[in-house]
Write a protein that holds these residues in place. Structure first.
Motif, PDB file in Angstrom:
ATOM      1  N   LEU A 109     -40.689 -41.290  -5.470  1.00  0.00           N
ATOM      2  CA  LEU A 109     -40.679 -40.144  -6.378  1.00  0.00           C
ATOM      3  C   LEU A 109     -39.874 -38.986  -5.795  1.00  0.00           C
ATOM      4  CD1 LEU A 109     -44.356 -40.169  -7.686  1.00  0.00           C
ATOM      5  CD2 LEU A 109     -42.277 -40.610  -9.016  1.00  0.00           C
ATOM      6  N   ARG A 110     -40.011 -38.756  -4.503  1.00  0.00           N
ATOM      7  CA  ARG A 110     -39.257 -37.668  -3.868  1.00  0.00           C
ATOM      8  C   ARG A 110     -37.768 -37.953  -3.862  1.00  0.00           C
ATOM      9  NH1 ARG A 110     -43.709 -36.358   0.751  1.00  0.00           N
ATOM     10  NH2 ARG A 110     -44.811 -34.823  -0.497  1.00  0.00           N
ATOM     11  N   VAL A 111     -37.384 -39.198  -3.605  1.00  0.00           N
ATOM     12  CA  VAL A 111     -35.972 -39.561  -3.663  1.00  0.00           C
ATOM     13  C   VAL A 111     -35.448 -39.365  -5.091  1.00  0.00           C
ATOM     14  CG1 VAL A 111     -34.352 -41.511  -3.503  1.00  0.00           C
ATOM     15  CG2 VAL A 111     -36.012 -41.114  -1.676  1.00  0.00           C
ATOM     16  N   GLY A 112     -36.258 -39.754  -6.074  1.00  0.00           N
ATOM     17  CA  GLY A 112     -35.879 -39.541  -7.474  1.00  0.00           C
ATOM     18  C   GLY A 112     -35.706 -38.069  -7.803  1.00  0.00           C
ATOM     19  N   LEU A 113     -36.607 -37.235  -7.311  1.00  0.00           N
ATOM     20  CA  LEU A 113     -36.482 -35.788  -7.540  1.00  0.00           C
ATOM     21  C   LEU A 113     -35.232 -35.229  -6.870  1.00  0.00           C
ATOM     22  CD1 LEU A 113     -40.172 -34.579  -7.154  1.00  0.00           C
ATOM     23  CD2 LEU A 113     -38.758 -34.480  -9.215  1.00  0.00           C
ATOM     24  N   PHE A 114     -34.939 -35.711  -5.673  1.00  0.00           N
ATOM     25  CA  PHE A 114     -33.732 -35.264  -4.984  1.00  0.00           C
ATOM     26  C   PHE A 114     -32.495 -35.654  -5.795  1.00  0.00           C
ATOM     27  CE2 PHE A 114     -30.217 -35.692  -2.016  1.00  0.00           C
ATOM     28  CZ  PHE A 114     -30.265 -34.466  -1.369  1.00  0.00           C
ATOM     29  N   GLY A 115     -32.490 -36.898  -6.295  1.00  0.00           N
ATOM     30  CA  GLY A 115     -31.367 -37.357  -7.109  1.00  0.00           C
ATOM     31  C   GLY A 115     -31.238 -36.572  -8.399  1.00  0.00           C
ATOM     32  N   LEU A 116     -32.362 -36.287  -9.044  1.00  0.00           N
ATOM     33  CA  LEU A 116     -32.350 -35.498 -10.273  1.00  0.00           C
ATOM     34  C   LEU A 116     -31.816 -34.095 -10.003  1.00  0.00           C
ATOM     35  CD1 LEU A 116     -33.128 -35.312 -13.279  1.00  0.00           C
ATOM     36  CD2 LEU A 116     -35.372 -34.523 -12.525  1.00  0.00           C
ATOM     37  N   GLY A 117     -32.279 -33.498  -8.908  1.00  0.00           N
ATOM     38  CA  GLY A 117     -31.788 -32.168  -8.544  1.00  0.00           C
ATOM     39  C   GLY A 117     -30.287 -32.174  -8.272  1.00  0.00           C
ATOM     40  N   ALA A 118     -29.835 -33.186  -7.555  1.00  0.00           N
ATOM     41  CA  ALA A 118     -28.406 -33.293  -7.260  1.00  0.00           C
ATOM     42  C   ALA A 118     -27.602 -33.510  -8.540  1.00  0.00           C
ATOM     43  CB  ALA A 118     -28.158 -34.429  -6.280  1.00  0.00           C
ATOM     44  N   LEU A 119     -28.170 -34.267  -9.482  1.00  0.00           N
ATOM     45  CA  LEU A 119     -27.507 -34.540 -10.756  1.00  0.00           C
ATOM     46  C   LEU A 119     -27.272 -33.262 -11.555  1.00  0.00           C
ATOM     47  CD1 LEU A 119     -26.496 -36.877 -12.588  1.00  0.00           C
ATOM     48  CD2 LEU A 119     -28.760 -36.841 -13.648  1.00  0.00           C
ATOM     49  N   VAL A 120     -28.235 -32.336 -11.519  1.00  0.00           N
ATOM     50  CA  VAL A 120     -28.069 -31.082 -12.263  1.00  0.00           C
ATOM     51  C   VAL A 120     -27.430 -29.986 -11.415  1.00  0.00           C
ATOM     52  CG1 VAL A 120     -29.934 -31.572 -13.882  1.00  0.00           C
ATOM     53  CG2 VAL A 120     -30.431 -30.305 -11.789  1.00  0.00           C
ATOM     54  N   GLY A 121     -27.015 -30.324 -10.204  1.00  0.00           N
ATOM     55  CA  GLY A 121     -26.279 -29.389  -9.361  1.00  0.00           C
ATOM     56  C   GLY A 121     -27.118 -28.461  -8.510  1.00  0.00           C
ATOM     57  N   VAL A 122     -28.380 -28.767  -8.325  1.00  0.00           N
ATOM     58  CA  VAL A 122     -29.250 -27.919  -7.512  1.00  0.00           C
ATOM     59  C   VAL A 122     -29.045 -28.257  -6.036  1.00  0.00           C
ATOM     60  CG1 VAL A 122     -31.650 -27.369  -6.955  1.00  0.00           C
ATOM     61  CG2 VAL A 122     -30.976 -27.691  -9.324  1.00  0.00           C
ATOM     62  N   HIS A 123     -28.719 -27.228  -5.251  1.00  0.00           N
ATOM     63  CA  HIS A 123     -28.628 -27.414  -3.801  1.00  0.00           C
ATOM     64  C   HIS A 123     -30.054 -27.376  -3.252  1.00  0.00           C
ATOM     65  CE1 HIS A 123     -27.452 -27.103   0.346  1.00  0.00           C
ATOM     66  NE2 HIS A 123     -28.183 -26.000   0.466  1.00  0.00           N
ATOM     67  N   GLN A 124     -30.437 -28.468  -2.609  1.00  0.00           N
ATOM     68  CA  GLN A 124     -31.810 -28.572  -2.110  1.00  0.00           C
ATOM     69  C   GLN A 124     -31.823 -28.473  -0.590  1.00  0.00           C
ATOM     70  OE1 GLN A 124     -33.961 -31.784  -4.249  1.00  0.00           O
ATOM     71  NE2 GLN A 124     -31.981 -32.012  -5.274  1.00  0.00           N
TER      72      GLN A 124
END
Length: 174
Positions: A109-124
């Motif tokens: 789930l965390r990897v998915g959230l990281f990918g989703l964030g990266a997809l919308v351009g969020v620097h995490q």
């Protein structure tokens, strides 16, 4: 801290905690159970860049989802941990195979959230992961302390009382 140091700190804490939980260990109900999560939260919160300045709403949503996953993971981990009371009254715990499934699910789930964030351009920043790890450990420890105090209270009245209780009240299989 640099990103590399954060990643190494997160990996070291995760490995230490996971390895220790798969060995039987005595549940200590003193007040120190919140110290490690507290230190991790302070380290995470003092770092700049917890939220992406260019995408504050999306960043806050990803962070909120990360914290929800952390809390759910901590609760699941605590629930899948076997606890029992020894004849001397000591409460012990050990993670189970079901705990491994909770960890794998949480990591996915965390990897998915990281990918989703990266997809919308969020620097995490790694601070979000560190804060989620702190929430996982805090929730897990709190629930285990609560479960241990209930078991310890049931066994404190001696074997005669424990024999009258259902088996699940004094030794919880998972």
């Amino acid at each position: 801290m640099s990103g590399l140091v954060d990643v190494l700190l997160i990996a070291a804490v995760a490995v230490l905690v996971i390895v220790r939980q798969f060995r039987a260990s005595r549940v200590d109900t003193d007040r120190r159970w919140w110290v490690l999560p507290g230190v991790l939260a302070v380290v995470a919160l003092r770092e700049p860049g917890l939220l992406d300045a260019h995408h504050p709403l999306a960043s806050a949503l990803v962070l909120g989802a990360e914290l929800i996953v952390g809390v759910a993971m901590g609760a699941g981990w605590a629930r899948t941990t076997r606890i029992w009371v020894e004849p001397d009254g000591a409460v012990w715990s050990k993670s189970t195979k079901a705990s491994v499934i909770v960890w794998i699910t949480g990591i996915c789930l965390r990897v998915g959230l990281f990918g989703l964030g990266a997809l919308v351009g969020v620097h995490q920043n790694s601070s979000a992961l560190l804060l989620a790890l702190a929430s996982t450990l805090l929730v897990r420890s709190g629930i285990l302390i609560w479960r241990a105090s209930e078991l310890h209270g049931a066994s404190a009245h001696g074997p005669a009382c424990r024999d009258r209780l259902p088996r699940a009240a004094w030794k919880e299989p998972v």
